[in-house]
Design an enzyme around this catalytic site. Structure first.
Site, PDB file in Angstrom:
ATOM      1  N   ASP A 206       7.555   5.629   0.292  1.00  0.00           N
ATOM      2  CA  ASP A 206       8.030   6.788   1.071  1.00  0.00           C
ATOM      3  C   ASP A 206       7.475   6.838   2.484  1.00  0.00           C
ATOM      4  OD1 ASP A 206       5.386   7.414   0.568  1.00  0.00           O
ATOM      5  OD2 ASP A 206       5.793   9.482  -0.061  1.00  0.00           O
TER       6      ASP A 206
ATOM      7  N   SER B 217       4.526   7.157   3.448  1.00  0.00           N
ATOM      8  CA  SER B 217       3.388   8.069   3.624  1.00  0.00           C
ATOM      9  C   SER B 217       2.173   7.361   4.220  1.00  0.00           C
ATOM     10  CB  SER B 217       3.016   8.732   2.297  1.00  0.00           C
ATOM     11  OG  SER B 217       2.743   7.760   1.293  1.00  0.00           O
TER      12      SER B 217
ATOM     13  N   HIS C 289       0.826  -1.209   0.000  1.00  0.00           N
ATOM     14  CA  HIS C 289       0.000   0.000   0.000  1.00  0.00           C
ATOM     15  C   HIS C 289       0.857   1.254   0.000  1.00  0.00           C
ATOM     16  CE1 HIS C 289      -4.359  -1.011   0.491  1.00  0.00           C
ATOM     17  NE2 HIS C 289      -3.813  -2.209   0.626  1.00  0.00           N
ATOM     18  N   ASP C 290       1.956   1.225   0.713  1.00  0.00           N
ATOM     19  CA  ASP C 290       2.826   2.394   0.724  1.00  0.00           C
ATOM     20  C   ASP C 290       3.397   2.653  -0.667  1.00  0.00           C
ATOM     21  OD1 ASP C 290       4.271   4.534   2.001  1.00  0.00           O
ATOM     22  OD2 ASP C 290       6.062   3.310   1.734  1.00  0.00           O
TER      23      ASP C 290
ATOM     24  N   HIS D  68      -1.612 -13.129  -1.710  1.00  0.00           N
ATOM     25  CA  HIS D  68      -2.956 -13.448  -1.221  1.00  0.00           C
ATOM     26  C   HIS D  68      -3.045 -14.884  -0.711  1.00  0.00           C
ATOM     27  CE1 HIS D  68      -5.127  -9.988  -3.561  1.00  0.00           C
ATOM     28  NE2 HIS D  68      -4.467  -9.570  -2.494  1.00  0.00           N
TER      29      HIS D  68
ATOM     30  N   VAL E 196       0.878   3.962  -3.616  1.00  0.00           N
ATOM     31  CA  VAL E 196       0.160   5.232  -3.522  1.00  0.00           C
ATOM     32  C   VAL E 196       1.037   6.404  -3.951  1.00  0.00           C
ATOM     33  CG1 VAL E 196      -1.103   6.791  -1.999  1.00  0.00           C
ATOM     34  CG2 VAL E 196      -1.407   4.332  -1.790  1.00  0.00           C
TER      35      VAL E 196
END
Length: 327
Positions: free
Chosen positions: A79, A81, A71-72, A196, A75
């Site tokens: 970084d 975020s 996910h980091d 998964h 997006v």
């Protein structure tokens, strides 16, 4: 040669191939192996020790670390975020867009690293190391190099998540476009989807495959088992969590995902879509048949993903605390 020795040799060969791919791609990357060799020699060992301890106490955390890293990176690039807390000036940060686990665990790792090397190791690199170490602990992978040198971003936006994270209902061509926008190809898509094999998901992410009628591409027995846990939408039954794999140990990262896929025992539309082209279906079948090869490919793809839009040099900052920007 005994069967166990042959298997181990195959795994080592697969990781040697992955290492070669990683070294080749590193030539064009601003990241480097052993980036903290002089500035913080204990960095990677510290992350590894704390990560191993966290997963030993809660085996679900391996999947949580890998998912945070994904996910980091998808997006705003890798970084960190995703780790920033909302503030009065920025209440709509990335972590508000989707429920993820592991934030406190990352803070624990960061505190341990800060105790040995204050102000040196970025939260972005800690996420990358923790994801690599999770593959080792939860998947039985041989350890592999994770290039580092990332710096932490200072921006985090709720709406960036909606625009960049691939939806679980995406069709195959849209998935391919989504990954291509991040510099990842079809092989990376199929390979990284193997994550998964472990972790959990809310029923709302795949309920459309169960109600009002069962998706004909889903195994009927598997669907019936899911319906005993996941209530019909609007029935006030809440939104329970189920294991991504109801077929094997849900806390092991493995190529079992591909066996589940080819038999219709996966949760998401986006998973089943991998069977909709001869190329991706064949790659899934190969990954199901050859665990060692898939492990090597997954390690290489994880490293490649870790290079998405990284901040290096003097860009960004190195946060003292992963959940707040350093002022």
């Amino acid at each position: 040669m005994a069967a166990s020795s042959r298997c181990k040799a195959m795994v080592l060969l697969a990781f040697a191939a992955a290492a070669a791919l990683s070294t080749a791609s590193l030539a064009q990357s601003p990241l480097q192996n052993n980036f903290y060799g002089s500035s913080c020699p204990q960095a990677e060992a510290t992350v590894r020790n704390v990560t191993e301890g966290i997963i030993a106490k809660d085996r679900t955390m391996g999947a949580a670390f890998v998912r945070l890293f994904f996910h980091d990176c998808f997006v705003r690039g890798c970084d960190a975020s995703i780790l920033l807390d909302p503030t009065s000036s920025n209440p709509q940060v990335e972590k508000k867009a989707i429920a993820l686990r592991g934030y406190d665990a990352v803070n624990k790792i960061k505190a341990a690293v800060e105790s040995v090397c204050p102000g040196v190791v970025s939260c972005a690199d800690i996420l990358a190391f923790a994801a690599r170490d999770s593959a080792v602990v939860s998947g039985g992978f041989s350890s592999f190099d994770m290039p580092s040198g990332r710096r932490d971003g200072v921006l985090s936006n709720f709406f960036d998540v909606l625009q960049n994270i691939p939806s679980p209902i995406l069709k195959l061509q849209d998935l391919i476009k989504n990954f291509a926008a991040k510099g990842l190809n079809v092989d990376d898509l199929v390979t990284l989807s193997g994550a998964h094999s472990f972790g959990q998901a809310h029923c709302s992410f795949f309920n459309g495959r169960l109600y009002t009628t069962v998706d004909p591409t889903m195994d009927a027995t598997y669907a019936a088992a899911l319906k005993t846990v996941c209530p019909a939408p609007g029935s006030n039954g809440g939104d329970p969590v189920v294991n991504n794999s109801r077929v094997t140990d849900p806390n092991v990262l493995s190529n079992q995902y591909y066996s589940n896929l080819v038999t219709g025992k996966v949760l998401f539309v986006s998973d089943q879509q991998l069977m909709n082209s001869s190329y991706t279906a064949a790659k899934a079948a190969n990954s199901s048949a050859d665990a060692a090869a898939w492990m090597g490919q997954f390690a290489a793809a994880l490293v490649k993903m870790g290079g998405i839009q990284v901040l290096t040099g003097t860009a960004g900052q190195v946060r003292k605390y992963c959940n707040v920007i350093k002022s």
